[in-house]
Design an enzyme around this catalytic site. Structure first.
Site, PDB file in Angstrom:
ATOM      1  CG  HIS A  45     -28.095 -28.007  29.974  1.00 36.90           C
ATOM      2  ND1 HIS A  45     -27.902 -28.327  28.978  1.00 36.90           N
ATOM      3  CD2 HIS A  45     -28.560 -27.148  29.230  1.00 36.90           C
ATOM      4  CE1 HIS A  45     -27.774 -27.075  27.613  1.00 36.90           C
ATOM      5  NE2 HIS A  45     -27.455 -26.072  28.019  1.00 36.90           N
ATOM      6  CG  ASP A 175     -35.086 -27.114  26.653  1.00 41.11           C
ATOM      7  OD1 ASP A 175     -35.306 -26.415  25.930  1.00 41.11           O
ATOM      8  OD2 ASP A 175     -34.947 -27.458  27.288  1.00 41.11           O
ATOM      9  CD1 TRP A 227     -35.530 -14.148   7.340  1.00 39.01           C
ATOM     10  CD2 TRP A 227     -33.322 -14.691   6.617  1.00 39.01           C
ATOM     11  NE1 TRP A 227     -35.550 -15.364   6.572  1.00 39.01           N
ATOM     12  CE2 TRP A 227     -34.686 -15.354   5.843  1.00 39.01           C
ATOM     13  CE3 TRP A 227     -32.099 -15.364   6.203  1.00 39.01           C
ATOM     14  CZ2 TRP A 227     -34.328 -16.281   4.360  1.00 39.01           C
ATOM     15  CZ3 TRP A 227     -32.076 -16.125   4.753  1.00 39.01           C
ATOM     16  CH2 TRP A 227     -33.486 -16.479   4.143  1.00 39.01           C
ATOM     17  CE  LYS A 228     -38.805 -18.020   7.876  1.00 41.88           C
ATOM     18  NZ  LYS A 228     -39.458 -18.653   7.288  1.00 41.88           N
TER      19      LYS A 228
END
Length: 334
Positions: A45, A175, A227-228
């Protein structure tokens, strides 16, 4: 890997951006963020993303002169329009305003629409922590992950940051992407021939895999917690969309951009001084000290979020910042 002085990174990024319509001050501010990300060990990034950022300017996805502006105020919540400006600058402005609101009212929230890629969520958590604020921020993205139970992309890989100021300028800094491994990390491992330490997604046959190339080919990164993570991605998208009045994940056109153009972002700041009884620093230190008492597994370290990137930053500021030779050559040729 070659090492480059931090100041040289900033100067080179600034040169390129000034040549593309940024004022000197705005070029330096954006350059510093790309250099900071690289210095902290997140080149995916920083340097590695910089040539793509320049291409986004060239094709008109990013307007170098556009500045974020407040369009609606609801007391401690403000809606802002990023106007497709440079994501690192519009996000910085939004967090600065959230901090200012928190100074006046203990809590401040800026919800930003029409935003471009902010690069690294930690940038804005660190910004708030340096001002003595607790912070939470996140962004939605275009469709990047399948929801749990499907192989078709429908949810964003919506990065989330939580920051807590600590002693001596340090911060607890979470983060995280909502896939097991971020897209940037996936690409870095693919380029280097590395593998995920744990399964990071599915291959084209639908099998869990540690091969980053296979995950890119299938387009099926694994949401954190299955799924969380899928549910959290959806909820963060809804919150960002409703608070900002901006676009939801399904409405964001990728247009060839990494996370999409026209994202919705939220910046929350809490003025710790307003609620601190004088023991906040000691409380944070005590929590971290207790964490450190956990016996590490063989070959492992027990660290708090942000500790390793802080260590990397100090080392790279002293020894020079590691750079990928190919991306550094490309940046210097721009």
């Amino acid at each position: 890997m070659d090492r480059v002085p931090y100041a040289e990174l900033v100067a080179e990024f600034s040169r390129v951006l000034e040549a593309r319509g940024f004022t000197p001050d705005r070029a330096h501010d954006a350059a510093r963020i790309f250099a900071d990300n690289t210095c902290d060990g997140v080149a995916s990034h920083g340097l590695n993303r910089f040539p793509g950022f320049v291409r986004d300017i060239a094709v008109g996805r990013v307007d170098p002169s556009a500045e974020a502006e407040c369009v609606t105020s609801f007391g401690t919540l403000e809606q802002w329009d990023a106007r497709r400006g440079p994501g690192v600058l519009t996000a910085t402005a939004a967090m600065a305003r959230a901090i200012a609101l928190a100074r006046d009212s203990t809590i401040g929230c800026v919800a930003l629409r029409n935003a471009n890629h902010w690069m690294r969520a930690a940038t804005y958590g660190l910004q708030a922590a340096a001002a003595g604020c607790l912070a939470v921020c996140w962004t939605n993205t275009t469709r990047l992950m399948p929801p749990h139970g499907s192989a078709e992309k429908r949810v964003g890989n919506n990065p989330l940051c939580v920051a807590v100021p600590g002693r001596d300028g340090e911060a607890v800094l979470l983060d995280m992407a909502l896939s097991q491994f971020s897209g940037g990390r996936t690409d870095m491992l693919r380029r280097s021939g590395g593998t995920f330490p744990v399964p990071g997604g599915y291959d084209e046959e639908g099998r869990l895999t540690t091969d980053p190339g296979a995950v890119r080919r299938s387009g099926r990164p694994l949401p954190i917690g299955h799924w969380k993570g899928s549910g959290l991605a959806l909820c963060l998208d809804l919150l960002a969309t409703l608070l900002s009045g901006g676009l939801a994940t399904w409405q964001i056109a990728s247009e060839g951009a990494d996370i999409g153009a026209g994202c919705s972002q939220v910046f929350l700041a809490f003025d710790l001084a307003a609620i601190d009884d004088g023991n906040a620093a000691e409380t944070v230190a005590a929590v971290l000290a207790d964490l450190a008492t956990a016996t590490p597994l063989e070959g492992e370290r027990v660290t708090y979020p942000g500790q390793r990137s802080s260590e990397i930053r100090r080392r790279n500021m002293a020894d020079g910042v590691p750079v990928d030779a190919e991306f550094w050559r490309e940046t210097r040729s721009l």
